[in-house]
Enzyme design. Structure first.
Site, mmCIF file in Angstrom:
data_model
loop_
_atom_site.group_PDB
_atom_site.id
_atom_site.type_symbol
_atom_site.label_atom_id
_atom_site.label_comp_id
_atom_site.label_asym_id
_atom_site.label_seq_id
_atom_site.Cartn_x
_atom_site.Cartn_y
_atom_site.Cartn_z
ATOM 1 C CE LYS A 63 11.290 -12.666 32.489
ATOM 2 N NZ LYS A 63 12.159 -13.451 33.398
ATOM 3 C CD GLU A 65 19.028 -14.303 30.506
ATOM 4 O OE1 GLU A 65 19.989 -13.505 30.548
ATOM 5 O OE2 GLU A 65 18.093 -14.285 31.342
ATOM 6 C CB SER A 86 4.234 -13.073 35.299
ATOM 7 O OG SER A 86 3.880 -14.108 34.407
#
Lengths: 400, 266
Positions: free
Chosen positions: A93, A115, A381
């Site tokens: 991210k 969010e 991830s």
């Protein structure tokens, strides 16, 4: 037909999917963002700054690691791990937030909103906002706040305000609704850092571009380590940003791309978060894409062990890759995921996030299609520290 | 068969010819139930409402503030669908063939009933207001092929003048000017900007312009009606309907609408 790598088109469509389906007040902000991005896209200095932050703040490049014991366990192709779990703040991210915060800065925005589902995007946003001294507000579903309490505290430590969203099922989808409402209300001074390849154009493109560093590195690393591109790349898909980031540089190459959705309690039960496997095209959060919905066009509640995949929609580019058969999308259920989590942890000494554990669980289904000489890459991830409470609870263990 | 697009045009033209401003009232279908919605619609008209906007509930209404969001949720709990709402409009038409009706909602619910929408002009619906489609789009570009209904677009304080032209060209019925930067029912009504922005829109279109989002008092309504062709009242009505939903005594709502109707036509 346009080449995959040249999409989206100027209206923000990937084939039939994407677009800008938003209330009128937001159109101006999207245009402003699109204009800024298209100007900076060819600006070497801007990207030199992004690269510098990726190297010095995030710790890139992330390694490509050979999972020897996992390979042996599956008894088939060689399994390699792209280690996004080693990034600063613990997941892919941050690749996106490092880039978007520089866009916000270039646009002179003083207030940052985002969010978050699992909290990884919230942490990654709060971290870059802290670094630039910008006011930061994170919207998070009240249920996710409960199941990802560690990340909530991290976000607060980083100086951001967490807003609990209680509407709907109080998960990621509802947090996105509320973030969009904040943006409509504070449009002039606020930059919205969307955390996945979802939302209205130009977000799916921008988030993909900033995450594509993962795929670019993998191209170099695979040549260096095994002299060719991988035979297949496997990544989990919620909104789909880690998958899109690692897929994108390979779209025009002869590499099999596999996205793994959350089958939750099982596709047949209807309690899952797998729109590409069991949804149909619709419009949510600004884009047309596959969507979990009923016959009346109402969005239905999703279910997954992983908060980060617990979302009824998916990035529009994935919908296009599915329809055009460039990528394959399968789904694995919570039981398989938990098993894969424990397996990888014990075999490799790497604790993956429950989101990433979906990609590992898919190996059970996929390895039989490849020879022993083939090279499969799993995109890890994120790391699983945030999930230990859930894993403990599922195992009947109390950590209190 | 005569196109029912005429009903909305006729209503707005007649008001204009009589130098009157339009009062547009919004409510969410099925909140608290469909029988009440039908009663309220007729009551609205008796209280001086000229055009009714019927809200079609959606699970994720991103342009709505908390009041209308909750009404959408309550309506969905009653299993209200677009199909039932069209039946409601047919029922309304049995007693009222003059008041234009607009269905307001979000694209995904309309797409789910795309076929059913093909003949809604024959069933009493005059226009669609789809909150989340780009104003420049024609309905057929987003998958709704009925050419006999009006498509009402929103223009907001942040809409650039260069886009207003395209939005007006693909709109019919009227232009809905959003009087604030925010969701429905917000507090920060942007009265100062409204005058200038509405004048700017007028240079691009001959369509009537209604002002809405956040208008609660007859004072605000009176002021905005001076610069526009009428006002839309939404959140405050939805809240009043909800408060009265126990006893289903809606008289105070009709008084409120009456007061606004008089205020905008002083």
């Amino acid at each position: 037909m346009d080449k995959f790598k040249d999409l989206p088109d100027s209206d923000g469509f990937f084939g039939d999917y994407g677009g800008k389906f938003v209330p009128e007040t937001l159109m101006y902000a999207l245009q402003e963002l699109e204009d800024t991005y298209s100007k900076l896209k060819d600006n070497n200095e801007f990207f030199a700054n992004v690269d510098k932050d990726l190297k010095q703040f995030v710790g890139r490049p992330s390694p490509l690691y050979f999972a020897k014991r996992l390979t042996k366990y599956h008894g088939g192709p060689k399994i390699w791990l792209k280690r996004e779990d080693l990034n600063h703040t613990g997941a892919h991210k941050i690749n996106n937030t490092v880039g978007q915060i520089l866009l916000a800065k270039a646009m002179g925005k003083k207030r940052i909103i985002a969010e978050t589902g699992a909290g990884q995007h919230g942490v990654a946003t709060a971290a870059v906002a802290a670094r630039l001294g910008l006011e930061c507000h994170i919207y998070m579903g009240a249920n996710d706040i409960q199941r990802q309490s560690l990340n909530v505290y991290r976000i607060k430590l980083l100086g951001a305000t967490v807003h609990a969203v209680k509407s709907g099922a109080a998960i990621l989808k509802d947090a996105l609704n509320e973030a969009l409402r904040d943006w409509v209300t504070n449009i002039e001074d606020t930059y919205y850092i969307i955390g996945s390849v979802t939302g209205p154009h130009p977000y799916p493109m921008i988030v993909r571009d900033f995450n594509a560093v993962v795929g670019r590195e993998l191209k170099e690393q695979s040549i260096e380590l095994f002299n060719k591109f991988p035979d297949a790349i496997i990544a989990c898909v919620g909104g789909g940003s880690n998958a899109m980031g690692v897929f994108y540089p390979f779209l025009e190459e002869d590499v099999k791309l596999v996205g793994v959705e959350a089958a939750g309690s099982g596709i047949k039960t209807g309690k899952h978060a797998a729109p590409l496997n069991d949804g149909k095209p619709g419009v949510l959060h600004g884009a047309k894409s596959y969507l979990m919905q009923n016959d009346e066009g109402q969005v239905i509640d999703t279910q997954s062990i992983s908060a980060g995949l617990d979302y009824p929609g998916v990035g529009p580019e994935h919908s296009h890759l599915k329809d055009s058969r460039r990528a394959t999308y399968i789904a694995v259920d919570d039981v398989e995921v938990l098993k894969a989590f424990h397996n990888v942890t014990r075999l490799e000494g790497i604790m993956p996030a429950l989101e990433s554990a979906h990609a590992f669980a898919a190996l059970e289904h996929l390895v039989k299609d490849f020879s022993k000489n083939a090279n499969l890459v799993v995109n890890v991830s994120g790391r699983g520290d945030k999930d230990i409470n859930i894993v403990a609870t599922m195992g009947g263990i109390s950590l209190d | 068969m005569e196109s029912l697009l005429i009903r909305l045009e006729l209503k707005l033209n007649t008001l204009k010819a009589n130098a009157r401003k339009a009062l547009v009232a919004y409510l969410v279908a099925g909140d608290p139930d469909l029988e009440s919605t039908l009663e309220l619609m007729h009551g609205f008209v008796s209280a001086g409402v000229d055009v009714i906007e019927v809200g079609v509930p959606f699970t994720d209404p991103i342009a709505e503030g908390p009041i209308i969001q909750s009404a959408h949720d309550r309506s969905l709990k009653k299993k209200i669908t677009l199909k039932k709402i069209i039946l409601l409009v047919e029922e309304f038409r049995k007693k009222d063939s003059n008041t234009p009706i607009i269905l307001m909602g979000y694209l995904n619910t309309f797409l789910a009933y795309a076929e059913e929408l093909n003949n809604i002009h024959n069933r009493g619906v005059d226009a669609l207001l789809i909150v989340d489609i780009p104003g420049e789009s024609n309905l057929n570009e987003v998958g709704i092929y009925n050419k006999s209904i009006a498509s009402i677009s929103l223009v907001s304080p942040t809409t650039s003048l260069s886009r207003v032209d395209g939005i007006c060209k693909s709109s019919s019925g009227f232009i809905y000017y959003v009087t604030l930067r925010g969701v429905t029912g917000s507090e920060d009504l942007d009265i100062k900007d409204a005058k200038q922005n509405i004048e700017n829109i007028r240079t691009k279109t001959i369509l009537p312009i209604m002002a809405g989002f956040g208008i609660k008092t007859s004072k605000d309504a009176a002021y905005l009606s001076e610069v526009s062709d009428g006002v839309v009242i939404g959140s405050s009505l939805v809240e009043m309907i909800h408060r009265a939903s126990d006893k289903k005594d809606y008289k105070y709502i009709y008084n409120y609408l009456n007061e606004i109707s008089e205020a905008i036509n002083k």
